[in-house]
Scaffold this motif. Sequence first.
Motif, PDB file in Angstrom:
ATOM      1  N   GLN A  62       0.681  -1.224  -0.181  1.00  0.00           N
ATOM      2  CA  GLN A  62      -0.082   0.176  -0.054  1.00  0.00           C
ATOM      3  C   GLN A  62       1.054   1.084   0.319  1.00  0.00           C
ATOM      4  N   ALA A  63       1.760   1.139   0.495  1.00  0.00           N
ATOM      5  CA  ALA A  63       2.401   2.506   0.619  1.00  0.00           C
ATOM      6  C   ALA A  63       3.291   3.029  -0.270  1.00  0.00           C
ATOM      7  N   LEU A  64       3.673   1.361  -1.360  1.00  0.00           N
ATOM      8  CA  LEU A  64       4.144   1.665  -2.184  1.00  0.00           C
ATOM      9  C   LEU A  64       3.253   2.752  -3.358  1.00  0.00           C
ATOM     10  N   SER A  65       1.749   1.646  -3.335  1.00  0.00           N
ATOM     11  CA  SER A  65       1.433   1.887  -4.338  1.00  0.00           C
ATOM     12  C   SER A  65       1.144   3.549  -4.462  1.00  0.00           C
ATOM     13  N   MET A  66       0.955   4.108  -2.925  1.00  0.00           N
ATOM     14  CA  MET A  66       0.645   5.435  -2.909  1.00  0.00           C
ATOM     15  C   MET A  66       1.692   5.908  -3.450  1.00  0.00           C
ATOM     16  N   VAL A  67       3.508   5.843  -3.378  1.00  0.00           N
ATOM     17  CA  VAL A  67       3.835   6.461  -3.880  1.00  0.00           C
ATOM     18  C   VAL A  67       4.432   6.384  -5.427  1.00  0.00           C
ATOM     19  N   LYS A  68       3.342   5.396  -5.599  1.00  0.00           N
ATOM     20  CA  LYS A  68       3.744   5.563  -7.305  1.00  0.00           C
ATOM     21  C   LYS A  68       2.475   6.027  -7.724  1.00  0.00           C
ATOM     22  N   THR A  69       1.510   6.610  -7.182  1.00  0.00           N
ATOM     23  CA  THR A  69       0.818   7.467  -7.453  1.00  0.00           C
ATOM     24  C   THR A  69       1.317   9.166  -7.667  1.00  0.00           C
ATOM     25  N   ARG A  70       1.390   9.098  -6.750  1.00  0.00           N
ATOM     26  CA  ARG A  70       2.157  10.580  -5.870  1.00  0.00           C
ATOM     27  C   ARG A  70       3.569  10.808  -7.907  1.00  0.00           C
ATOM     28  N   ILE A  71       4.255   9.488  -8.074  1.00  0.00           N
ATOM     29  CA  ILE A  71       4.762   9.654  -8.530  1.00  0.00           C
ATOM     30  C   ILE A  71       4.148   9.819 -10.241  1.00  0.00           C
ATOM     31  N   ASP A  72       3.144   9.574 -10.569  1.00  0.00           N
ATOM     32  CA  ASP A  72       2.365   9.698 -11.810  1.00  0.00           C
ATOM     33  C   ASP A  72       2.033  10.736 -12.095  1.00  0.00           C
ATOM     34  N   ALA A  73       1.346  11.299 -11.097  1.00  0.00           N
ATOM     35  CA  ALA A  73       1.129  12.511 -11.303  1.00  0.00           C
ATOM     36  C   ALA A  73       2.205  14.076 -11.152  1.00  0.00           C
ATOM     37  N   LEU A  74       3.635  13.889 -10.297  1.00  0.00           N
ATOM     38  CA  LEU A  74       4.603  14.195 -10.900  1.00  0.00           C
ATOM     39  C   LEU A  74       4.790  14.257 -12.050  1.00  0.00           C
ATOM     40  N   THR A  75       4.607  13.368 -12.856  1.00  0.00           N
ATOM     41  CA  THR A  75       5.175  12.996 -14.608  1.00  0.00           C
ATOM     42  C   THR A  75       4.192  13.905 -15.392  1.00  0.00           C
ATOM     43  N   GLN A  76       3.466  13.992 -14.974  1.00  0.00           N
ATOM     44  CA  GLN A  76       2.356  14.458 -15.548  1.00  0.00           C
ATOM     45  C   GLN A  76       2.310  16.252 -15.567  1.00  0.00           C
ATOM     46  N   LEU A  77       2.644  16.390 -14.485  1.00  0.00           N
ATOM     47  CA  LEU A  77       2.898  17.631 -14.139  1.00  0.00           C
ATOM     48  C   LEU A  77       3.993  17.697 -15.027  1.00  0.00           C
ATOM     49  N   HIS A  78       5.040  17.332 -14.626  1.00  0.00           N
ATOM     50  CA  HIS A  78       6.717  17.908 -15.031  1.00  0.00           C
ATOM     51  C   HIS A  78       6.451  18.249 -16.525  1.00  0.00           C
ATOM     52  N   GLY A 131      -3.760  15.993  -8.169  1.00  0.00           N
ATOM     53  CA  GLY A 131      -3.687  14.849  -9.659  1.00  0.00           C
ATOM     54  C   GLY A 131      -3.601  13.621  -8.869  1.00  0.00           C
ATOM     55  N   THR A 132      -2.787  13.849  -7.874  1.00  0.00           N
ATOM     56  CA  THR A 132      -2.802  12.612  -7.038  1.00  0.00           C
ATOM     57  C   THR A 132      -3.821  12.049  -6.115  1.00  0.00           C
ATOM     58  N   PHE A 133      -4.892  13.067  -6.085  1.00  0.00           N
ATOM     59  CA  PHE A 133      -5.696  12.501  -5.762  1.00  0.00           C
ATOM     60  C   PHE A 133      -7.129  12.273  -7.019  1.00  0.00           C
ATOM     61  N   VAL A 134      -6.971  12.527  -7.853  1.00  0.00           N
ATOM     62  CA  VAL A 134      -8.005  12.245  -8.961  1.00  0.00           C
ATOM     63  C   VAL A 134      -7.507  10.730  -9.399  1.00  0.00           C
ATOM     64  N   ASN A 135      -5.590  10.329  -9.452  1.00  0.00           N
ATOM     65  CA  ASN A 135      -5.203   9.732  -9.935  1.00  0.00           C
ATOM     66  C   ASN A 135      -5.977   8.307  -9.114  1.00  0.00           C
ATOM     67  N   GLU A 136      -6.310   8.608  -7.272  1.00  0.00           N
ATOM     68  CA  GLU A 136      -6.255   7.842  -6.586  1.00  0.00           C
ATOM     69  C   GLU A 136      -7.837   6.986  -6.117  1.00  0.00           C
ATOM     70  N   PHE A 137      -8.310   8.143  -6.692  1.00  0.00           N
ATOM     71  CA  PHE A 137      -9.914   7.938  -6.574  1.00  0.00           C
ATOM     72  C   PHE A 137     -10.517   6.976  -8.012  1.00  0.00           C
ATOM     73  N   LYS A 191      -5.593   7.799   2.949  1.00  0.00           N
ATOM     74  CA  LYS A 191      -4.687   8.065   3.988  1.00  0.00           C
ATOM     75  C   LYS A 191      -4.175   8.716   3.066  1.00  0.00           C
ATOM     76  N   VAL A 192      -4.005   9.323   1.319  1.00  0.00           N
ATOM     77  CA  VAL A 192      -4.047   9.931  -0.047  1.00  0.00           C
ATOM     78  C   VAL A 192      -4.840  10.707   0.114  1.00  0.00           C
ATOM     79  N   ALA A 193      -6.044  10.953   0.783  1.00  0.00           N
ATOM     80  CA  ALA A 193      -6.989  12.074   1.149  1.00  0.00           C
ATOM     81  C   ALA A 193      -6.191  12.726   2.135  1.00  0.00           C
ATOM     82  N   GLU A 194      -6.309  12.441   3.327  1.00  0.00           N
ATOM     83  CA  GLU A 194      -5.174  13.530   4.595  1.00  0.00           C
ATOM     84  C   GLU A 194      -4.713  13.833   3.667  1.00  0.00           C
ATOM     85  N   VAL A 195      -3.491  13.455   2.978  1.00  0.00           N
ATOM     86  CA  VAL A 195      -2.289  14.617   2.850  1.00  0.00           C
ATOM     87  C   VAL A 195      -2.436  15.370   1.925  1.00  0.00           C
TER      88      VAL A 195
END
Length: 224
Positions: A62-78, A131-137, A191-195
């Motif tokens: 789960q922790a790694l899945s959260m990290v990957k969600t963040r990476i995906d959002a950052l990739t799109q933003l970059h 972007g992270t929230f939309v990805n996770e939802f 947890k993603v939503a809280e962050v």
Amino acid sequence: MQRDTLRVLARQVMTMLEMRKALRSADILRREVDHRVKNSLQSLSSFTNLQTRAFAAEEAKQALSMVKTRIDALTQLHEMLYHSDEHSVVELGQYLAGVCARLEGLAPAGVTVEVATVPVSVVAQQAVALGTFVNEFAANSFKHGFPDGQAGAVMINLGFEPDGRLRLTCSDTGVGLPPDQGAKATGLGMKVAEVVCIELGTELDLRNGAQGVVATLTFTPTTE
């Protein structure tokens, strides 16, 4: 007077040539940084995928899945920032449309992703959070909202409140939350939503709608 004028013009020409040279060097440096950032993000994404398969513990996955969600959002933003003249401010509607376009390729058969946004600029940090929230939802909807091949839709809507704040509404037409969940839901998605809520200075409104799940974030957009 003519000699003085020629000297001034010569200095101006030299200054313009130096500026052009500096801009060319900056563009080359920018391209090199872009290439390295892309490679780094791709390496991180691949690494998290490998580690997720290697770990047996559910918490680690789960922790790694959260990290990957963040990476995906950052990739799109970059990708968006690289093609933008403004490197700290993001056109949020366009960014979320790009996130949703990528999610369409991940949706189960029969499930569509619909997006409606308004043009608004925000700082990069807010864009990454959303972007992270939309990805996770969307990921949770794809996984839990449409069992047994059920068809439906995930909707992402970005609009203004009367007071000028922004409202992001993520919803689906799936089976909805179990009766004992809603605001008390736990797990990776919460947890993603809280962050995200901490980063945006807001709270999450999560509930069952007339059909499926509805999650709403209301926040003040900022460009500095």
